[in-house]
Write a protein that holds these residues in place. Structure first.
Motif, PDB file in Angstrom:
ATOM      1  N   ILE A 131       1.014  -1.233   0.099  1.00 14.85           N
ATOM      2  CA  ILE A 131       0.081  -0.395  -0.078  1.00 14.85           C
ATOM      3  C   ILE A 131       0.883   1.045  -0.186  1.00 14.85           C
ATOM      4  CG2 ILE A 131      -0.273  -0.243   2.237  1.00 14.85           C
ATOM      5  CD1 ILE A 131      -2.939   1.017  -0.187  1.00 14.85           C
ATOM      6  N   ARG A 144     -13.690   1.894  -2.947  1.00 18.35           N
ATOM      7  CA  ARG A 144     -12.086   2.239  -1.835  1.00 18.35           C
ATOM      8  C   ARG A 144     -12.262   1.225  -0.999  1.00 18.35           C
ATOM      9  NH1 ARG A 144     -10.990   8.146   0.303  1.00 18.35           N
ATOM     10  NH2 ARG A 144     -10.764   9.210  -1.154  1.00 18.35           N
ATOM     11  N   LEU A 187      -8.632  -1.453  -1.216  1.00 19.18           N
ATOM     12  CA  LEU A 187      -8.283  -2.391   0.292  1.00 19.18           C
ATOM     13  C   LEU A 187      -8.073  -3.529   0.130  1.00 19.18           C
ATOM     14  CD1 LEU A 187      -6.588  -0.159   2.261  1.00 19.18           C
ATOM     15  CD2 LEU A 187      -8.299  -0.708   3.798  1.00 19.18           C
ATOM     16  N   LYS A 245      -6.083  -5.234  -2.163  1.00 19.45           N
ATOM     17  CA  LYS A 245      -4.407  -5.532  -1.342  1.00 19.45           C
ATOM     18  C   LYS A 245      -4.247  -5.757  -0.616  1.00 19.45           C
ATOM     19  CE  LYS A 245      -3.330  -0.634  -3.805  1.00 19.45           C
ATOM     20  NZ  LYS A 245      -2.115  -1.080  -4.273  1.00 19.45           N
ATOM     21  N   VAL A 298      -1.505   2.577   6.016  1.00 19.13           N
ATOM     22  CA  VAL A 298      -2.890   2.506   5.385  1.00 19.13           C
ATOM     23  C   VAL A 298      -3.119   3.954   6.025  1.00 19.13           C
ATOM     24  CG1 VAL A 298      -5.740   2.391   5.396  1.00 19.13           C
ATOM     25  CG2 VAL A 298      -3.985   0.705   4.257  1.00 19.13           C
ATOM     26  N   GLY A 315      -9.315   0.240   7.531  1.00 19.43           N
ATOM     27  CA  GLY A 315     -10.260   0.659   6.682  1.00 19.43           C
ATOM     28  C   GLY A 315     -11.585   1.530   6.603  1.00 19.43           C
ATOM     29  N   PHE A 325      -9.460   4.298   5.480  1.00 22.40           N
ATOM     30  CA  PHE A 325      -8.947   4.791   3.420  1.00 22.40           C
ATOM     31  C   PHE A 325     -10.656   5.091   3.463  1.00 22.40           C
ATOM     32  CE2 PHE A 325      -8.424   2.508  -0.015  1.00 22.40           C
ATOM     33  CZ  PHE A 325      -7.533   3.150  -0.434  1.00 22.40           C
ATOM     34  N   SER A 326     -11.413   4.521   4.510  1.00 21.84           N
ATOM     35  CA  SER A 326     -12.607   5.198   3.242  1.00 21.84           C
ATOM     36  C   SER A 326     -13.728   5.794   3.187  1.00 21.84           C
ATOM     37  CB  SER A 326     -13.856   4.117   3.304  1.00 21.84           C
ATOM     38  OG  SER A 326     -13.702   2.815   3.309  1.00 21.84           O
TER      39      SER A 326
END
Length: 242
Positions: free
Chosen positions: A65, A92, A96, A99, A160, A234, A237-238
């Motif tokens: 990442i 997204r 994720l 990855k 991340v 998560g 990141f979203s």
């Protein structure tokens, strides 16, 4: 599946991936040769070396990442690869998960190869003095492979959150090789034995400590840490800007 294949292909083209693979194999193999020649074989022979070889897994997790957050150059106005990735795959969570899946597959393959080579090296150098290949040994090999995968995911999740590969790599690599901060903490703070790396190491090595953690318990504790980290990563990141 298409996103996963794309991420695996991308990961395979990154130079750091092959550096990680080389480190994950060469470092524990070299240590196993040195320890076999200079020390008396013990129950952790062929396994303790893998606790240092996990450096390769850490680099893989970061690289899966972290490469997305490096600038692409003047021709792209200094933009980052993550912008292009999210344009090609708007979801997204799909990005994720793909990855993370690529990191898991690559790390698992590396772990299997590294464990096989280290075990073969120990048996070649020690001969009959090498630890027996019994059911317990194979269970510990499985534990070592799982430890590598979970450490890669730990590095992945931290990258991340920080959007920077240097910070997680520096911290985790140093803790796994130069100065084991978590181990030092555990000598004075019993609860530190339940930190993810120390708990997970119980799956394949013995650690001198006043706190006894069974291999299965150690794996569950480490997996719990990683699950929480990935959930938080998560969500972040979203919701945040790329």
């Amino acid at each position: 599946m298409r996103a996963l294949r794309a991420e695996l292909s991308k990961l395979a083209t990154l130079p750091f991936t092959w550096i990680a693979a080389a480190a994950g194999i060469i470092i524990p193999t070299g240590i196993s040769i040195i320890t076999s020649a200079t020390s008396t074989p013990g129950p952790d022979t062929g396994f303790a070396e893998l606790a240092v070889g996990v450096l390769g897994a850490i680099v893989l997790g970061v690289n899966a990442i972290g490469s997305e957050y490096t600038t692409e150059g003047e021709e792209s106005a200094g933009s980052r690869q993550i912008t292009t990735t999210l344009t090609a795959t708007p979801s997204r969570m799909r990005v994720l998960l793909a990855k993370a899946g690529a990191a898991i597959i690559a790390t698992a393959l590396l772990a299997v190869v590294a464990i096989a080579i280290v075990q073969a090296t120990v048996r070649i150098t020690l001969g009959d003095a090498a630890p027996a290949l019994d059911a317990d040994a194979f269970a510990r090999m499985g534990g070592a492979a799982l430890y590598w995968v979970l450490m890669a995911l730990l590095a992945f999740g931290l990258t991340v959150l920080t959007r920077n590969g240097i910070i997680p790599m520096a911290i985790l690599v140093a803790n796994s090789s130069v100065v084991a901060v978590t181990y030092l903490l555990a000598q004075n703070i019993p609860a530190a034995n339940y930190l993810p790396d120390l708990a997970g190491m119980r799956m394949f090595t013995t650690i001198e400590s006043s706190v006894v953690i069974a291999p299965v318990t150690g794996g569950i504790v480490m997996a719990g840490w990683i699950a929480v980290l990935l959930i938080v990563a998560g969500v972040v990141f979203s919701r945040r800007d790329a």
